[in-house]
Motif scaffolding. Structure first.
Motif, PDB file in Angstrom:
ATOM      1  N   ILE A  75       0.836  -1.206   0.000  1.00  0.00           N
ATOM      2  CA  ILE A  75       0.000   0.000   0.000  1.00  0.00           C
ATOM      3  C   ILE A  75       0.875   1.262   0.000  1.00  0.00           C
ATOM      4  O   ILE A  75       0.567   2.247  -0.669  1.00  0.00           O
ATOM      5  CB  ILE A  75      -1.023   0.004   1.169  1.00  0.00           C
TER       6      ILE A  75
ATOM      7  N   SER B 207       2.007   1.628  -3.537  1.00  0.00           N
ATOM      8  CA  SER B 207       0.911   2.034  -4.442  1.00  0.00           C
ATOM      9  C   SER B 207       0.569   3.495  -4.256  1.00  0.00           C
ATOM     10  O   SER B 207       0.350   4.223  -5.229  1.00  0.00           O
ATOM     11  CB  SER B 207      -0.379   1.242  -4.194  1.00  0.00           C
TER      12      SER B 207
ATOM     13  N   GLY C  81       1.170   6.143  -7.102  1.00  0.00           N
ATOM     14  CA  GLY C  81      -0.047   6.815  -7.548  1.00  0.00           C
ATOM     15  C   GLY C  81       0.088   8.319  -7.400  1.00  0.00           C
ATOM     16  O   GLY C  81      -0.284   9.084  -8.301  1.00  0.00           O
ATOM     17  N   ALA C  82       0.646   8.759  -6.272  1.00  0.00           N
ATOM     18  CA  ALA C  82       0.795  10.204  -6.038  1.00  0.00           C
ATOM     19  C   ALA C  82       1.701  10.824  -7.107  1.00  0.00           C
ATOM     20  O   ALA C  82       1.438  11.932  -7.595  1.00  0.00           O
ATOM     21  CB  ALA C  82       1.359  10.452  -4.643  1.00  0.00           C
TER      22      ALA C  82
ATOM     23  N   LEU D  85       2.159   9.645 -10.206  1.00  0.00           N
ATOM     24  CA  LEU D  85       1.394   9.664 -11.472  1.00  0.00           C
ATOM     25  C   LEU D  85       0.356  10.773 -11.473  1.00  0.00           C
ATOM     26  O   LEU D  85       0.202  11.495 -12.458  1.00  0.00           O
ATOM     27  CB  LEU D  85       0.690   8.317 -11.678  1.00  0.00           C
TER      28      LEU D  85
ATOM     29  N   TYR E  92       3.512   3.149 -15.028  1.00  0.00           N
ATOM     30  CA  TYR E  92       2.061   2.900 -14.976  1.00  0.00           C
ATOM     31  C   TYR E  92       1.796   1.413 -14.749  1.00  0.00           C
ATOM     32  O   TYR E  92       0.952   1.032 -13.934  1.00  0.00           O
ATOM     33  CB  TYR E  92       1.373   3.366 -16.264  1.00  0.00           C
TER      34      TYR E  92
ATOM     35  N   MET F 241     -10.281   0.242  -3.487  1.00  0.00           N
ATOM     36  CA  MET F 241      -9.285   1.039  -4.231  1.00  0.00           C
ATOM     37  C   MET F 241      -8.804   0.348  -5.512  1.00  0.00           C
ATOM     38  O   MET F 241      -8.836   0.964  -6.585  1.00  0.00           O
ATOM     39  CB  MET F 241      -8.118   1.356  -3.284  1.00  0.00           C
ATOM     40  N   PRO F 242      -8.371  -0.926  -5.456  1.00  0.00           N
ATOM     41  CA  PRO F 242      -7.951  -1.567  -6.697  1.00  0.00           C
ATOM     42  C   PRO F 242      -9.106  -1.739  -7.688  1.00  0.00           C
ATOM     43  O   PRO F 242      -8.907  -1.580  -8.904  1.00  0.00           O
ATOM     44  CB  PRO F 242      -7.432  -2.943  -6.268  1.00  0.00           C
TER      45      PRO F 242
ATOM     46  N   GLY G 264      -9.555   1.521  -9.343  1.00  0.00           N
ATOM     47  CA  GLY G 264      -8.461   1.731 -10.307  1.00  0.00           C
ATOM     48  C   GLY G 264      -8.709   0.942 -11.579  1.00  0.00           C
ATOM     49  O   GLY G 264      -8.520   1.449 -12.696  1.00  0.00           O
TER      50      GLY G 264
ATOM     51  N   THR H 298      -9.508   2.691 -15.147  1.00  0.00           N
ATOM     52  CA  THR H 298      -8.563   2.418 -16.228  1.00  0.00           C
ATOM     53  C   THR H 298      -9.289   1.821 -17.430  1.00  0.00           C
ATOM     54  O   THR H 298      -9.100   2.252 -18.570  1.00  0.00           O
ATOM     55  CB  THR H 298      -7.465   1.451 -15.717  1.00  0.00           C
TER      56      THR H 298
ATOM     57  N   VAL I 180      -5.538  -2.811 -18.447  1.00  0.00           N
ATOM     58  CA  VAL I 180      -5.430  -3.178 -17.032  1.00  0.00           C
ATOM     59  C   VAL I 180      -4.337  -4.239 -16.947  1.00  0.00           C
ATOM     60  O   VAL I 180      -4.545  -5.387 -17.333  1.00  0.00           O
ATOM     61  CB  VAL I 180      -6.771  -3.724 -16.497  1.00  0.00           C
TER      62      VAL I 180
ATOM     63  N   HIS J 255     -10.683   7.824  -7.271  1.00  0.00           N
ATOM     64  CA  HIS J 255      -9.490   7.010  -6.990  1.00  0.00           C
ATOM     65  C   HIS J 255      -8.478   7.851  -6.182  1.00  0.00           C
ATOM     66  O   HIS J 255      -7.908   7.384  -5.211  1.00  0.00           O
ATOM     67  CB  HIS J 255      -8.893   6.567  -8.339  1.00  0.00           C
ATOM     68  N   GLY J 256      -8.321   9.106  -6.577  1.00  0.00           N
ATOM     69  CA  GLY J 256      -7.418  10.009  -5.847  1.00  0.00           C
ATOM     70  C   GLY J 256      -7.934  10.316  -4.443  1.00  0.00           C
ATOM     71  O   GLY J 256      -7.190  10.277  -3.468  1.00  0.00           O
TER      72      GLY J 256
ATOM     73  N   GLY K  49      -7.517   7.544  -2.124  1.00  0.00           N
ATOM     74  CA  GLY K  49      -6.094   7.461  -1.744  1.00  0.00           C
ATOM     75  C   GLY K  49      -5.824   8.298  -0.492  1.00  0.00           C
ATOM     76  O   GLY K  49      -5.154   7.850   0.444  1.00  0.00           O
TER      77      GLY K  49
HETATM   78  C1  HEM Z   1      -4.381  -0.229  -3.583  1.00  0.00           C
HETATM   79  C2  HEM Z   1      -4.333   0.054  -4.789  1.00  0.00           C
HETATM   80  C3  HEM Z   1      -4.110   1.412  -5.373  1.00  0.00           C
HETATM   81  C4  HEM Z   1      -3.733   2.591  -4.776  1.00  0.00           C
HETATM   82  C5  HEM Z   1      -3.413   2.856  -3.313  1.00  0.00           C
HETATM   83  C6  HEM Z   1      -3.686   3.584  -5.815  1.00  0.00           C
HETATM   84  C7  HEM Z   1      -3.381   4.916  -5.615  1.00  0.00           C
HETATM   85  C8  HEM Z   1      -3.396   5.876  -6.595  1.00  0.00           C
HETATM   86  C9  HEM Z   1      -3.254   7.295  -6.373  1.00  0.00           C
HETATM   87  C10 HEM Z   1      -3.080   7.973  -5.011  1.00  0.00           C
HETATM   88  C11 HEM Z   1      -3.299   7.902  -7.587  1.00  0.00           C
HETATM   89  C12 HEM Z   1      -3.195   9.410  -7.878  1.00  0.00           C
HETATM   90  C13 HEM Z   1      -4.582   9.916  -8.153  1.00  0.00           C
HETATM   91  C14 HEM Z   1      -4.599  11.393  -8.452  1.00  0.00           C
HETATM   92  O1  HEM Z   1      -4.225  12.173  -7.567  1.00  0.00           O
HETATM   93  O2  HEM Z   1      -4.990  11.761  -9.570  1.00  0.00           O
HETATM   94  C15 HEM Z   1      -3.446   6.871  -8.586  1.00  0.00           C
HETATM   95  C16 HEM Z   1      -3.488   7.083  -9.946  1.00  0.00           C
HETATM   96  C17 HEM Z   1      -3.679   6.084 -10.870  1.00  0.00           C
HETATM   97  N1  HEM Z   1      -4.020   4.772 -10.625  1.00  0.00           N
HETATM   98 FE1  HEM Z   1      -4.034   3.886  -8.824  1.00  0.00          FE
HETATM   99  N2  HEM Z   1      -4.019   2.989  -7.005  1.00  0.00           N
HETATM  100  C18 HEM Z   1      -4.283   1.666  -6.772  1.00  0.00           C
HETATM  101  C19 HEM Z   1      -4.668   0.707  -7.692  1.00  0.00           C
HETATM  102  C20 HEM Z   1      -4.764   0.912  -9.052  1.00  0.00           C
HETATM  103  C21 HEM Z   1      -5.128  -0.088 -10.025  1.00  0.00           C
HETATM  104  C22 HEM Z   1      -5.486  -1.549  -9.697  1.00  0.00           C
HETATM  105  C23 HEM Z   1      -5.091   0.500 -11.248  1.00  0.00           C
HETATM  106  C24 HEM Z   1      -5.373  -0.062 -12.590  1.00  0.00           C
HETATM  107  C25 HEM Z   1      -5.449  -1.317 -12.904  1.00  0.00           C
HETATM  108  C26 HEM Z   1      -4.698   1.883 -11.037  1.00  0.00           C
HETATM  109  C27 HEM Z   1      -4.514   2.815 -12.041  1.00  0.00           C
HETATM  110  C28 HEM Z   1      -4.149   4.117 -11.838  1.00  0.00           C
HETATM  111  C29 HEM Z   1      -3.854   5.049 -12.918  1.00  0.00           C
HETATM  112  C30 HEM Z   1      -3.871   4.727 -14.413  1.00  0.00           C
HETATM  113  C31 HEM Z   1      -3.567   6.280 -12.311  1.00  0.00           C
HETATM  114  C32 HEM Z   1      -3.169   7.584 -12.997  1.00  0.00           C
HETATM  115  C33 HEM Z   1      -4.333   8.470 -13.141  1.00  0.00           C
HETATM  116  C34 HEM Z   1      -3.903   9.777 -13.766  1.00  0.00           C
HETATM  117  O3  HEM Z   1      -3.066   9.775 -14.681  1.00  0.00           O
HETATM  118  O4  HEM Z   1      -4.450  10.788 -13.326  1.00  0.00           O
HETATM  119  N3  HEM Z   1      -4.505   2.103  -9.677  1.00  0.00           N
HETATM  120  N4  HEM Z   1      -3.530   5.658  -7.940  1.00  0.00           N
END
Ligand code: HEM
Ligand code: HEM
Length: 185
Positions: free
Chosen positions: A22, A25, A29-30, A32, A53, A108-109, A112, A116, A123, A148-149, A152
Motif C-alpha cells: 500500500i 501504491s 499513484g501520487a 502519477l 504505470y 481502491m484496486p 483503479g 482504467t 489493465v 481514486h485520488g 487514496g
Molecule cells: C491499492 C491500490 C491502489 C492505490 C493505493 C492507488 C493509488 C493511486 C493514487 C493515489 C493515484 C493518484 C490519483 C490522483 O491524484 O490523480 C493513482 C493514480 C492512478 N491509478 Fe491507482 N491505485 C491503486 C490501484 C490501481 C489499479 C489496480 C489501477 C489499474 C489497474 C490503477 C490505475 C491508476 C492510474 C492509471 C492512475 C493515474 C491516473 C492519472 O493519470 O491521473 N490504480 N492511484
C-alpha cells in the motif's frame, strides 16, 4: 499458548506484505497523479513512463489478491485475545478503523481497474493484460479517477490513525496488541 497470543502466521505475513504494497501504491499513484501522463513522458521518456504505470497497476491488482487471501485467513482462523482486554473506546475505534481499511483496500484496486478500463487503457498485471470488464466511457473514467485520488487520501488518513494507535499500544500502553501482529516475538 502460541495460537492465542498471535494471529496465525500467514495472516501476519499478509499484514506486513499489504503494508509494504500500500505504501508503494500510494507513492507511485501520487507521482502519477501529480505529474500526469504528458509531463511524465517529457521527464522520463515514453518507455519509463509506461513501465511506471504498469508497476502501479501491478501493485494494485496484487493488493487485491493479497486482500482476498487475507480476508480468508482472518475469517477462517481463531483471533487472539487482547491481554489486558481493550476498553470500550479502544474497541470501537480500532474495529472501525480496521473495517474501514479492509473496505478501502478492496475498493481502491477495483476503482483503479474500473477507471482504467472505462478510460480505454490496459489493465495490466506484470506482463499480462487483464480483461477490461467495463465498457469504454471517457467521462465516467475521469470521475472515477477523481474518486481514486480521493480514496487514496482517505487510505492515507486511516493508515496514519492506525499506525498512531499501534505505536500507542506498543510504546505507551505496552499491552499485547503489537505482539499479536509481530513476525518476530
Ligand atoms: C491499492 C491500490 C491502489 C492505490 C493505493 C492507488 C493509488 C493511486 C493514487 C493515489 C493515484 C493518484 C490519483 C490522483 O491524484 O490523480 C493513482 C493514480 C492512478 N491509478 Fe491507482 N491505485 C491503486 C490501484 C490501481 C489499479 C489496480 C489501477 C489499474 C489497474 C490503477 C490505475 C491508476 C492510474 C492509471 C492512475 C493515474 C491516473 C492519472 O493519470 O491521473 N490504480 N492511484
Ligand atoms: C508501521 C506500520 C504498521 C503497524 C506498526 C501496524 C500494526 C498493527 C497491529 C499491532 C495490528 C493488530 C491490532 C489488533 O489486532 O488489535 C494491526 C492490525 C491491522 N492492520 Fe496494521 N500496522 C501497520 C501498517 C498497516 C497498514 C499500512 C495497513 C493497511 C493500510 C494495516 C492494516 C491493518 C488491519 C486492517 C488490521 C486489522 C487486523 C486484522 O487483519 O484483522 N496496517 N496492525
Amino acid at each position: 499458548m502460541h495460537e492465542l497470543d498471535h494471529y496465525i502466521y500467514p495472516h501476519r505475513v499478509l499484514h506486513w506484505l499489504v503494508a509494504a504494497v500500500i505504501v508503494l501504491s500510494l507513492a507511485s499513484g501520487a507521482i502519477l497523479g501529480t505529474l500526469g501522463f504528458e509531463r511524465a513522458v517529457a521527464l522520463a521518456g515514453q518507455e519509463v513512463t509506461n513501465a511506471f504505470y504498469t508497476a502501479h497497476k501491478t501493485l494494485g491488482v496484487g493488493l487485491l489478491l493479497l486482500m482476498t487471501l487475507r480476508i480468508i485467513t482472518r475469517l477462517a482462523f481463531v483471533v487472539p485475545d487482547h491481554e489486558p482486554p481493550l476498553n470500550a473506546f479502544e474497541r470501537v475505534v480500532s474495529t472501525s478503523v480496521h473495517h474501514l481499511l479492509y473496505l478501502a483496500l478492496i475498493a481502491m484496486p477495483l476503482l483503479g481497474w474500473w477507471a482504467t478500463a472505462t478510460g480505454g487503457f490496459p489493465v495490466q498485471f506484470f506482463q499480462w493484460t487483464l480483461p477490461p470488464i467495463f465498457a469504454e466511457n471517457k467521462a465516467l473514467s475521469e470521475t472515477l479517477f477523481i474518486w481514486h485520488g480521493r480514496l487514496g487520501w482517505a487510505i492515507l488518513a486511516l493508515t496514519v490513525l492506525h499506525i498512531t494507535g499501534a505505536l500507542y499500544h506498543w510504546r505507551i500502553k505496552r499491552d499485547n496488541v503489537m505482539k499479536r501482529m509481530s513476525l518476530f516475538e
